[in-house]
Design an enzyme around this catalytic site. Structure first.
Site, mmCIF file in Angstrom:
data_model
loop_
_atom_site.group_PDB
_atom_site.id
_atom_site.type_symbol
_atom_site.label_atom_id
_atom_site.label_comp_id
_atom_site.label_asym_id
_atom_site.label_seq_id
_atom_site.Cartn_x
_atom_site.Cartn_y
_atom_site.Cartn_z
ATOM 1 N N GLU A 141 3.113 -2.511 -0.583
ATOM 2 C CA GLU A 141 1.922 -2.803 -1.387
ATOM 3 C C GLU A 141 2.355 -3.494 -2.670
ATOM 4 O O GLU A 141 3.245 -3.019 -3.377
ATOM 5 C CB GLU A 141 1.166 -1.494 -1.668
ATOM 6 C CG GLU A 141 -0.070 -1.717 -2.522
ATOM 7 C CD GLU A 141 -1.104 -0.585 -2.404
ATOM 8 O OE1 GLU A 141 -1.103 0.136 -1.396
ATOM 9 O OE2 GLU A 141 -1.901 -0.432 -3.351
ATOM 10 N N GLU A 267 -8.733 5.881 -7.504
ATOM 11 C CA GLU A 267 -9.025 4.814 -6.546
ATOM 12 C C GLU A 267 -9.227 5.361 -5.127
ATOM 13 O O GLU A 267 -8.749 4.782 -4.156
ATOM 14 C CB GLU A 267 -7.909 3.749 -6.570
ATOM 15 C CG GLU A 267 -7.805 3.074 -7.940
ATOM 16 C CD GLU A 267 -6.761 1.960 -8.028
ATOM 17 O OE1 GLU A 267 -5.838 1.951 -7.193
ATOM 18 O OE2 GLU A 267 -6.885 1.114 -8.925
ATOM 19 N N ARG A 300 0.432 11.118 -11.743
ATOM 20 C CA ARG A 300 0.031 9.869 -12.393
ATOM 21 C C ARG A 300 -1.293 10.023 -13.154
ATOM 22 O O ARG A 300 -2.227 10.651 -12.673
ATOM 23 C CB ARG A 300 -0.070 8.738 -11.360
ATOM 24 C CG ARG A 300 1.301 8.379 -10.819
ATOM 25 C CD ARG A 300 1.233 7.292 -9.775
ATOM 26 N NE ARG A 300 1.283 5.945 -10.316
ATOM 27 C CZ ARG A 300 0.409 4.985 -10.051
ATOM 28 N NH1 ARG A 300 -0.648 5.236 -9.301
ATOM 29 N NH2 ARG A 300 0.569 3.774 -10.530
ATOM 30 N N ARG A 317 -13.113 1.539 -18.936
ATOM 31 C CA ARG A 317 -11.949 1.981 -18.160
ATOM 32 C C ARG A 317 -10.740 2.249 -19.042
ATOM 33 O O ARG A 317 -9.954 3.152 -18.757
ATOM 34 C CB ARG A 317 -11.623 0.900 -17.125
ATOM 35 C CG ARG A 317 -10.315 1.130 -16.416
ATOM 36 C CD ARG A 317 -10.175 0.197 -15.243
ATOM 37 N NE ARG A 317 -8.803 0.134 -14.764
ATOM 38 C CZ ARG A 317 -8.405 -0.601 -13.733
ATOM 39 N NH1 ARG A 317 -9.282 -1.327 -13.063
ATOM 40 N NH2 ARG A 317 -7.148 -0.599 -13.355
ATOM 41 N N LYS A 341 0.861 4.776 -17.165
ATOM 42 C CA LYS A 341 1.107 3.335 -17.226
ATOM 43 C C LYS A 341 1.220 2.913 -18.695
ATOM 44 O O LYS A 341 0.506 3.437 -19.544
ATOM 45 C CB LYS A 341 -0.031 2.560 -16.552
ATOM 46 C CG LYS A 341 -0.086 2.778 -15.056
ATOM 47 C CD LYS A 341 -1.021 1.782 -14.359
ATOM 48 C CE LYS A 341 -1.039 2.076 -12.849
ATOM 49 N NZ LYS A 341 -1.710 1.043 -12.051
ATOM 50 N N ASP A 346 -4.006 -2.048 -16.398
ATOM 51 C CA ASP A 346 -3.228 -2.096 -15.165
ATOM 52 C C ASP A 346 -2.217 -3.238 -15.170
ATOM 53 O O ASP A 346 -2.367 -4.196 -14.421
ATOM 54 C CB ASP A 346 -4.188 -2.248 -13.972
ATOM 55 C CG ASP A 346 -3.497 -2.022 -12.645
ATOM 56 O OD1 ASP A 346 -2.419 -1.400 -12.643
ATOM 57 O OD2 ASP A 346 -4.038 -2.453 -11.610
ATOM 58 N N GLU A 368 5.294 4.445 -17.172
ATOM 59 C CA GLU A 368 5.422 3.633 -15.961
ATOM 60 C C GLU A 368 5.312 2.150 -16.297
ATOM 61 O O GLU A 368 4.325 1.707 -16.888
ATOM 62 C CB GLU A 368 4.330 4.042 -14.962
ATOM 63 C CG GLU A 368 4.440 3.367 -13.602
ATOM 64 C CD GLU A 368 3.392 3.879 -12.600
ATOM 65 O OE1 GLU A 368 3.340 5.106 -12.368
ATOM 66 O OE2 GLU A 368 2.637 3.047 -12.066
ATOM 67 N N GLU A 374 2.894 -8.012 -9.935
ATOM 68 C CA GLU A 374 1.536 -8.103 -9.405
ATOM 69 C C GLU A 374 0.662 -9.075 -10.192
ATOM 70 O O GLU A 374 0.031 -9.962 -9.614
ATOM 71 C CB GLU A 374 0.895 -6.710 -9.394
ATOM 72 C CG GLU A 374 -0.549 -6.718 -8.926
ATOM 73 C CD GLU A 374 -1.148 -5.315 -8.845
ATOM 74 O OE1 GLU A 374 -0.426 -4.344 -9.111
ATOM 75 O OE2 GLU A 374 -2.339 -5.205 -8.491
#
Lengths: 652, 652
Positions: A141, A267, A300, A317, A341, A346, A368, A374
């Site tokens: 992924e 998610e 997480r 968010r 994160k 993101d 993280e 990505e």
């Protein structure tokens, strides 16, 4: 199979391999050290002794030291012998790699005893690898470097020589933990915890030789999907017993198992919310199961509403992780790490540091990063992320007097891996620098990133002429800033094609349920996250940042549109208007990428042909993509604002 | 297996099945007619005789007529006996279905002899079905009704009872040809032409019982990919010989094989351009191979540059088919049909009629419609397309004195099928009306669409009370217009999510290579296709249309943005500004969909529960989606134009 040596080319071992070395100590990692030196000596004519025998050695690697942590080592030189001491096998291995990095410099003159120790105890890579190829996400992924190193045709491939070669590379940059499967745990992968744990054990054996512990991503629903229980309620005794039994069985075959990584209530993944329990309840249940064996659960913090209504401007968010987790500070078990994160969204090319970091003093936080590119060019664009990560790690959430993120990350530094079974490991050969930088920044978060890059260049291209070194710095040093220039401006983020996230799509996520908006209209752009008139996100920060971010007058330019909705005519601290800044940076970014391609073309003959060709080919794609970004972003804002470019350049 | 009877419910056969019928003639289709009547008699107590025997029958179905075409039939009644005569089996079958449709009315009073014949000789459905499930497109490309009726698990399924049931439904609405595989011919499907033609023959046997000929989509590259030849050049003798041989082998197992469908040099498919040959060269080569057996090649005119640069405003995809094909008029073989999509783009909710139709008087043109609702709600929205198709078929390219499209379509009417193995055939039960309407309009292109719909209602819901009939008309009659209202405005098209094409994405195709743009900026919207200032597309039309479309003053409102880029304040013939029209229609469209849902809810008890529930469930999705369309389109144009809604409604 041809394994690219990356930052461990054989030539690097000349200084050690051409001398007399003594290795003292016993254990699997001492064997590894011995093997490394033996191979080097074989190649370069040196000699190697082992055990307590004394003599006139050039290098002594000695496990007998005391008072050092398991991963620490000392280095000294009395003028004749270079001495590395450690009290643990990992320390000795890291000491050896340190000497290798120093090369001839390790063997000249005198050197007072210096102690090296990693700043962070956990330095980890998370692989988002699937065992079964996922119909949408493929095998890895967000992977841009081929298939998985660990899994192929539905099973583990420990026999695949590159798993060991990979472990060696990781150890040489200081990584000591790896999660071998995707945080989105699908049906097949769920079984790695139970009936397929033997395959994980085979991989763990490969990693163990280089001091790396293996972790597993698990599904919170495991007791129901694997155990047949009616519930996965973390306070249910049967559920807790099931986990305890599962963990016991894992440790039976992997005695140094690192622990779990969990993406829960995120998610669409299952989690404790379904049972009316908190994330602390969920994490602590797993922590309790792991505690007897020294394992850790990485929980997480990436929890937010991914079914948001774009019409609703009050939900933010960016606020979600803080809002969910700060109330739980102090409730997490000591062997639970809350993995955050680095930014609140993101892994965009520019985000502020997550306000959660520093806001949970009684919780072990892990930070993280995302090595896999990505949102930063997917390893088709050169984008060395060292400067961005370094900014994050040096950020001080409570101002200059407070601790830096690199110090607050007591739970460790975790990066999502950018590696696959591509011949160059990372698809784009220059993306190896990101992987190396992750490891070295985890060891020393306040390191100067340009020095780390210089180190990577020196190792990957040994004996490089100055022109090559300069060229590599020229194309890498500023590549993150270049990428930022031609993509989403001023911290606003996203503007990518939905789904795969490659290439421009200015409105791609504007009317989506993912909480990722820029709110551009004919008058202005940006998200008002101020306390006074916006979502209040800015107030999640401690001072001075809450105040700095609150007003467009004090907010740093590069984050302006993350925190504020401003008119296109708003004047930045740099003196330019927002709209002119958008045009300027987009033209500049493409020009910089063109210049980088030109520099790279000039390095022909200094880089081995296959590597040079691969990079050259990716520059073609980068340029094509960068021009699309430039023209689409500029056209979008010109059509909306009606403001022509002050310098009269072509906008479509 | 439960097959939904669609427009052939058993009750429909009461009038025939309760009487005395004589069937005269021999042949497979006479057997079919006989079987239909026998089944009806079994159910309703009537009697059936066959052959030359005379007597006092209520209905005579007689194949002995002369002077009629193979598909024609006559109907008459002398006061006692209803008489159907035909000189071909298909005519007899169509005559039977006509009597069935009439029901009791066929058996009352006297009726002068009337001759029925189809206006178009070819009435075809193209299935975009793949044999092997395609990784992106699935089994049925643009299919919204489950898997394929013809293919499953990689092989044909003639034994699947629904193939025959499907053939029967098609015959009952007048369809006489079916292409059984996708025009995008992938590797597996290429073999249907050669080593796997036996599977096609099995399907053909099922269709033959109902007078339907089977066609195959083939790849132009077949001589290279299947035949191992170095070239597929249509003027190469070896290539021509290969096709001749392949066609001969097909006819050996399928003697009534219909011919080929070819998508060449289109969206990446191979074609004659690779060999410097024209489309006429390509089509004629296949026509020559098919001619000895009476087969036809359907050569699609869907040829355009799908790698267009969005920055280039001179290239116009709408021009492409005309520009490519008009110069070839007169060059196509008599058994080659140039298959033209009804509009110049791609089955949008509103397009002008393709200017190619009427512009190639020496070429057999077929007109292609799309029953599968790719851009019109994907069978989750009610969108009965009869009125749109009827407008197309009644359009007169040379003005009132000239012929209508329905007359110019000498090559037939072809529709892309909307059917799959869903229990209701078409996913949305009300989408059956689209399939039925295709067949009936192909039979009689100038039929009043509302009458066709009434016929469909009468057949599908026999003995329906007036409230049900009125309700069905209420939700279907205006559904196309409703869908248009809440999606892309004033003929501008697209504005869909890329790839799957469902749901709003106003800029989804705005910066893409597909040639599908709206050019909205802060001042206005639309594509200037005028001769004077635009791409010149309007000039492809004959008069009066070239003049009508040339100016915004004369261009019909519903096509305004297809032909012109106008300011938001431009006043439509209807009196509203463009921007106010966008707001108004989007609010109206949703309100109409809400009203339709309300009407449907009121029909509970009048429709069988499974069908009612399926439609009700789809209305929920339709409403959700329609509101997204409304809010995203309105928000997009409000943010761009800055013009508030004149009626003060909520825009986000």
């Amino acid at each position: 199979m041809d394994v690219d040596p990356a930052w461990l080319p054989p030539a690097l071992f000349r200084a050690v391999g051409s001398r007399r070395t003594l290795v003292r100590g016993v254990g699997e990692l001492v064997d590894t050290v011995h093997g490394e030196v033996a191979t080097a000596c074989q190649r370069f004519g040196g000699s190697l002794a082992r055990g307590p025998r004394d003599g006139s050695c050039d290098l002594v690697l000695d496990l007998s030291a005391s008072g050092l942590g398991d991963e620490d080592f000392t280095l000294s030189r009395d003028g004749r012998t270079t001495m590395v001491t450690a009290s643990g096998g990992r320390g000795l291995l890291y000491g050896l790699f340190h000497v290798v990095r120093l090369g001839e410099a390790a063997f000249g003159g005198a050197r007072a005893r210096e102690t090296h120790r990693p700043a962070l105890a956990l330095r980890m890579l998370d692989h988002w690898d699937n065992v079964a190829v996922h119909p949408v996400m493929g095998q890895v992924e967000r992977g841009y470097a081929g298939g998985s190193l660990f899994w192929k045709d539905g099973r583990a491939r420990p026999e695949y020589g590159r798993v060991r070669a990979y472990a060696r590379l990781l150890a040489a940059c200081g990584i000591n933990a790896v999660a071998v499967n995707n945080v989105n745990v699908h049906d097949t992968e769920a079984h790695l915890l139970t009936d397929r744990v033997g395959e994980v054990a085979l991989l763990a054996a490969e990693f163990r030789r280089y001091g790396i512990r293996v972790h597993l991503s698990v599904t919170f629903a495991a007791p129901t999907v694997l155990g047949g229980l009616p519930s996965a309620d973390p306070l249910d005794a049967a559920v807790r017993a099931w986990w305890a039994g599962a963990v016991r069985d894992v440790y039976e075959v992997i005695p140094d198992f690192g622990g779990f990584v969990v993406k829960a209530d995120s998610e669409g993944r299952p989690g404790p919310f379904a049972y009316g329990r908190s994330h602390a309840d969920g994490a602590n249940m797993l922590a309790a199961a792991l505690a007897p064996y020294g394992g850790t659960v990485h929980w997480r913090a990436f929890v937010y509403d991914h079914r948001q209504d774009w019409r609703d401007r009050t939900t933010d968010r960016a606020r979600a992780a803080y809002d969910h987790f700060v109330p739980l500070d102090g409730e997490f078990a000591p062997n639970a790490v809350l993995q955050v994160k680095h930014g609140p969204m993101d892994f965009q090319v520019r985000e502020p540091v997550s306000p959660l970091i520093g806001a949970m003093p009684r919780t072990r936080l892990g930070v993280e990063l995302q090595a896999t590119q990505e949102y930063t060019g997917q390893q088709r664009h050169v984008c060395w992320l060292g400067p961005m990560w370094s900014q994050v790690l040096r950020f001080r959430p409570e101002g200059e007097a407070g601790a830096a993120v690199g110090e607050l990350a007591r739970g460790g530094l975790v990066a999502v891996s950018n590696v696959g079974d591509d011949p160059f490991w990372t698809g784009h050969p220059l993306a190896q620098a990101n992987l190396y930088t992750c490891g070295r920044l985890a060891w020393q978060p306040d390191a100067e990133p340009r020095d780390v890059l210089g180190e990577w260049i020196g190792l990957t291209f040994p004996d490089a002429p100055k022109r090559l070194v300069d060229g590599l710095h020229a194309v890498l040093d500023g590549s993150w800033r270049t990428y930022e220039k031609y993509t989403a401006p001023l911290g606003v983020g996203f503007m990518v094609q939905p789904g795969h996230h490659y290439g421009p799509g200015v409105d791609g996520y504007e009317y989506s349920p993912w909480g990722t908006y820029h709110f551009a209209d004919r008058d202005g752009v940006g998200v008002d996250r101020s306390r006074a008139t916006g979502t209040g996100y800015a107030a999640q920060y401690a001072q001075p940042w809450a105040e700095v971010y609150e007003s467009p007058r004090t907010c740093p330019d590069e984050l302006l549109l993350f925190f504020h909705h401003v008119p296109y005519g708003h004047v930045l601290h740099g003196g330019s208007t927002v709209i002119q800044h958008i045009y300027d940076t987009h033209f500049e970014g493409v020009a910089e990428a063109e210049e980088a391609r030109r520099v790279w073309a000039g390095l022909t003959g200094l880089v081995d042909p296959a590597r040079h060709a691969r990079v050259a080919e990716r520059y073609e794609e980068q340029l094509h993509s960068a021009r699309e970004w430039r023209d689409q972003v500029n056209a979008y804002f010109f059509r909306k604002s009606g403001v022509p470019d002050g310098r009269g350049r072509r906008i479509y």
